[in-house]
Design a protein around this motif. Structure first.
Motif, mmCIF file in Angstrom:
data_model
loop_
_atom_site.group_PDB
_atom_site.id
_atom_site.type_symbol
_atom_site.label_atom_id
_atom_site.label_comp_id
_atom_site.label_asym_id
_atom_site.label_seq_id
_atom_site.Cartn_x
_atom_site.Cartn_y
_atom_site.Cartn_z
ATOM 1 N N GLY A 1 0.823 -1.209 0.000
ATOM 2 C CA GLY A 1 0.000 0.000 0.000
ATOM 3 C C GLY A 1 0.853 1.253 0.000
ATOM 4 N N TYR B 1 -6.268 1.488 -6.237
ATOM 5 C CA TYR B 1 -5.902 1.944 -4.892
ATOM 6 C C TYR B 1 -7.146 2.205 -4.047
ATOM 7 C CZ TYR B 1 -3.645 4.779 -1.256
ATOM 8 O OH TYR B 1 -3.197 5.271 -0.056
ATOM 9 N N LYS C 1 -8.635 -0.834 -2.733
ATOM 10 C CA LYS C 1 -7.717 -1.576 -1.845
ATOM 11 C C LYS C 1 -7.031 -2.742 -2.548
ATOM 12 C CE LYS C 1 -9.029 0.749 1.880
ATOM 13 N NZ LYS C 1 -8.606 2.111 1.859
ATOM 14 N N ASN C 2 -6.880 -2.632 -3.865
ATOM 15 C CA ASN C 2 -6.180 -3.649 -4.648
ATOM 16 C C ASN C 2 -4.757 -3.141 -4.889
ATOM 17 O OD1 ASN C 2 -5.281 -5.606 -6.374
ATOM 18 N ND2 ASN C 2 -7.084 -5.580 -7.689
ATOM 19 N N ASP C 3 -3.930 -3.241 -3.848
ATOM 20 C CA ASP C 3 -2.598 -2.657 -3.895
ATOM 21 C C ASP C 3 -1.689 -3.315 -4.924
ATOM 22 O OD1 ASP C 3 -3.286 -0.839 -1.906
ATOM 23 O OD2 ASP C 3 -2.644 -2.182 -0.309
#
Length: 91
Positions: free
Chosen positions: A26, A65, A68-70
């Motif tokens: 992240g 991002y 939350k799909n880093d």
């Protein structure tokens, strides 16, 4: 008893490691987004195709991002940064 304690320690170590790795992904995503945004803002000699491709990947990375799909974010930003850098180095 020793087996259950050992298993518990192993599970805790695995979860802690995966959480730390996810956190660093992240952070890398956020840094790459900032770097790519800066590169595109300061790039005066990019050709239209490279500029368009990098801008498109930047938008996709921002969406990843936010979702939350880093990993996808990191992959997209690295591809775009490599493209911009290779174009700048070829001039």
């Amino acid at each position: 008893m020793k087996r259950s304690a050992l298993s518990g320690l192993l599970i805790c170590a695995t979860l802690t490691t995966s959480h730390a790795f996810a956190s660093s992904e992240g952070d890398l995503c956020a840094r790459n987004l900032q770097t790519l945004t800066s590169e595109l803002a300061n790039a005066t000699k990019l050709d239209a195709a490279t500029q368009s491709d990098a801008t498109s990947k930047l938008q996709q990375a921002k969406s990843a991002y936010d979702a939350k799909n880093d990993r996808e974010c990191v992959a997209l930003t690295q591809q775009a940064l490599q493209s911009v850098q290779s174009h700048k180095n070829s001039q």
